[in-house]
Write an enzyme that holds these catalytic residues in place. Structure first.
Site, PDB file in Angstrom:
ATOM      1  N   ASN A   8      37.588   6.466  22.844  1.00  0.00           N
ATOM      2  CA  ASN A   8      37.058   5.518  21.866  1.00  0.00           C
ATOM      3  C   ASN A   8      35.893   6.199  21.146  1.00  0.00           C
ATOM      4  OD1 ASN A   8      35.887   3.390  20.503  1.00  0.00           O
ATOM      5  ND2 ASN A   8      35.133   2.352  22.355  1.00  0.00           N
ATOM      6  N   LYS A  10      34.205   5.120  18.724  1.00  0.00           N
ATOM      7  CA  LYS A  10      33.219   4.153  18.198  1.00  0.00           C
ATOM      8  C   LYS A  10      32.880   4.508  16.739  1.00  0.00           C
ATOM      9  CE  LYS A  10      31.653   3.525  22.880  1.00  0.00           C
ATOM     10  NZ  LYS A  10      30.670   2.938  23.768  1.00  0.00           N
ATOM     11  N   HIS A  95      36.202  -5.282  22.958  1.00  0.00           N
ATOM     12  CA  HIS A  95      35.228  -4.337  23.524  1.00  0.00           C
ATOM     13  C   HIS A  95      33.864  -5.026  23.638  1.00  0.00           C
ATOM     14  CE1 HIS A  95      32.556  -0.890  23.868  1.00  0.00           C
ATOM     15  NE2 HIS A  95      33.612  -0.221  24.298  1.00  0.00           N
ATOM     16  N   GLU A  97      31.018  -4.106  22.883  1.00  0.00           N
ATOM     17  CA  GLU A  97      30.175  -3.953  21.683  1.00  0.00           C
ATOM     18  C   GLU A  97      30.619  -4.921  20.587  1.00  0.00           C
ATOM     19  OE1 GLU A  97      30.557   0.289  21.342  1.00  0.00           O
ATOM     20  OE2 GLU A  97      29.270   0.561  23.098  1.00  0.00           O
ATOM     21  N   GLU A 164      35.462  -2.795  31.917  1.00  0.00           N
ATOM     22  CA  GLU A 164      34.280  -2.066  31.452  1.00  0.00           C
ATOM     23  C   GLU A 164      33.038  -2.909  31.711  1.00  0.00           C
ATOM     24  OE1 GLU A 164      35.287   1.123  28.345  1.00  0.00           O
ATOM     25  OE2 GLU A 164      34.689  -0.688  27.302  1.00  0.00           O
ATOM     26  N   GLY A 170      27.974   3.429  28.008  1.00  0.00           N
ATOM     27  CA  GLY A 170      26.986   4.213  27.274  1.00  0.00           C
ATOM     28  C   GLY A 170      25.658   4.390  27.994  1.00  0.00           C
ATOM     29  N   SER A 202      30.858   5.191  31.000  1.00  0.00           N
ATOM     30  CA  SER A 202      30.226   6.442  31.444  1.00  0.00           C
ATOM     31  C   SER A 202      31.164   7.369  32.224  1.00  0.00           C
ATOM     32  CB  SER A 202      28.948   6.140  32.238  1.00  0.00           C
ATOM     33  OG  SER A 202      28.032   5.429  31.422  1.00  0.00           O
TER      34      SER A 202
HETATM   35  P1  PGA Z   1      31.055   5.353  27.319  1.00  0.00           P
HETATM   36  O1  PGA Z   1      31.802   4.168  26.525  1.00  0.00           O
HETATM   37  O2  PGA Z   1      32.134   6.195  27.944  1.00  0.00           O
HETATM   38  O3  PGA Z   1      30.282   6.086  26.269  1.00  0.00           O
HETATM   39  O4  PGA Z   1      30.208   4.700  28.353  1.00  0.00           O
HETATM   40  C1  PGA Z   1      32.941   3.567  27.055  1.00  0.00           C
HETATM   41  C2  PGA Z   1      33.511   2.586  26.085  1.00  0.00           C
HETATM   42  O5  PGA Z   1      32.746   2.004  25.333  1.00  0.00           O
HETATM   43  O6  PGA Z   1      34.715   2.369  26.015  1.00  0.00           O
END
Ligand code: PGA
Length: 239
Positions: A8, A10, A95, A97, A164, A170, A202
């Site tokens: 992803n 983003k 997601h 976010e 998640e 993140g 992460s």
């Molecule tokens: P990250 O994000 O691996 O940077 O923690 C995971 C995600 O948002 O799918």
């Protein structure tokens, strides 16, 4: 079942980022079949360009979100049909976010899953608890209510789930192997046995092997460590 490894990107990546896809493809071709299904979800502006390059390496492409309607007066939104038209075969929905920045509810996410199916896309539905919810012992209840609200009652087509935890996305923090196993089991109990459940939050080259081997983990959803071909390749190879 083959594991599903999803990158992803983003809101990262301008034109030159497409070169990372050919770099990844070359790395993958160099070491033979990975045994996993690999998907890259770039920003919408790069889907068509990434799809052109990725296809020759057997890497699929996905969107990071879609609107529930096939078309309409929704300035700035992108429909599932448009993603498919640009070359996507998958789409991430719900997601954390999107839930946080756009106030997406489970009902909105459920409508997006149906839109993905309508357009022939494979939806990857995200769920996960906040740190406060985990501390309060509410993880199971939160996952149950997110799944009940966001997974359509009639599962017409295949889909995947990404577990998640908000606090792991993140942040560089990951749950223990036991916490991941327990959460995946809670989720699996409520879904058809054929549903792949990915872990996300992460994931990197150093922890991917342990995470991918946890019982019930059907793949990983990777944010930051999917941006560089070498980092993402290490995760794909860590099967
Ligand atoms: P990250 O994000 O691996 O940077 O923690 C995971 C995600 O948002 O799918």
């Amino acid at each position: 079942m083959r594991q599903l490894i999803v990158g992803n990107w983003k809101m990262f990546g301008l034109g030159p980022a497409v070169e990372e896809v050919s770099r990844l493809g070359d790395l993958l071709s160099g070491d033979g079949a990975s045994g996993a299904e690999i998907v890259i979800c770039p920003p919408a502006t790069l889907i068509a360009r990434v799809a052109d390059v990725a296809a020759s390496y057997g890497v699929a492409v996905g969107g990071q979100d879609c609107h529930a309607a096939p078309s309409g007066p929704h300035t700035g939104d992108i429909s599932a049909e448009m993603l498919a038209d640009a070359g996507a075969g998958y789409v991430i929905v719900g997601h954390s976010e999107r839930r946080r920045d756009h106030g997406e509810t489970d009902a909105v996410i459920c409508a997006k899953v149906k839109a993905a199916w309508r357009a022939g896309l494979h939806p990857i539905i995200c769920c996960g608890e906040t740190a406060m919810e985990r501390q309060a012992g509410q993880t199971s209840a939160v996952l149950q209510s997110q799944l009940a609200g966001s997974v359509p009652a009639q599962a017409e087509r295949p889909f995947s789930i990404a577990y998640e935890p908000f606090w792991a996305v993140g942040t560089g923090l990951t749950p223990t192997a036991l916490q991941i196993e327990e959460a995946h089991l809670m989720i699996a109990q409520r879904l058809p046995a054929t549903t792949r459940i990915l872990y996300g939050g992460s994931v990197n080259g150093a922890n991917a092997r342990e995470i991918r081997r946890i019982a019930g983990v059907g793949g990983v959803l990777v944010g930051g460590a999917s941006l560089k071909a070498t980092d993402f390749h290490a995760i794909i190879r860590a099967g």
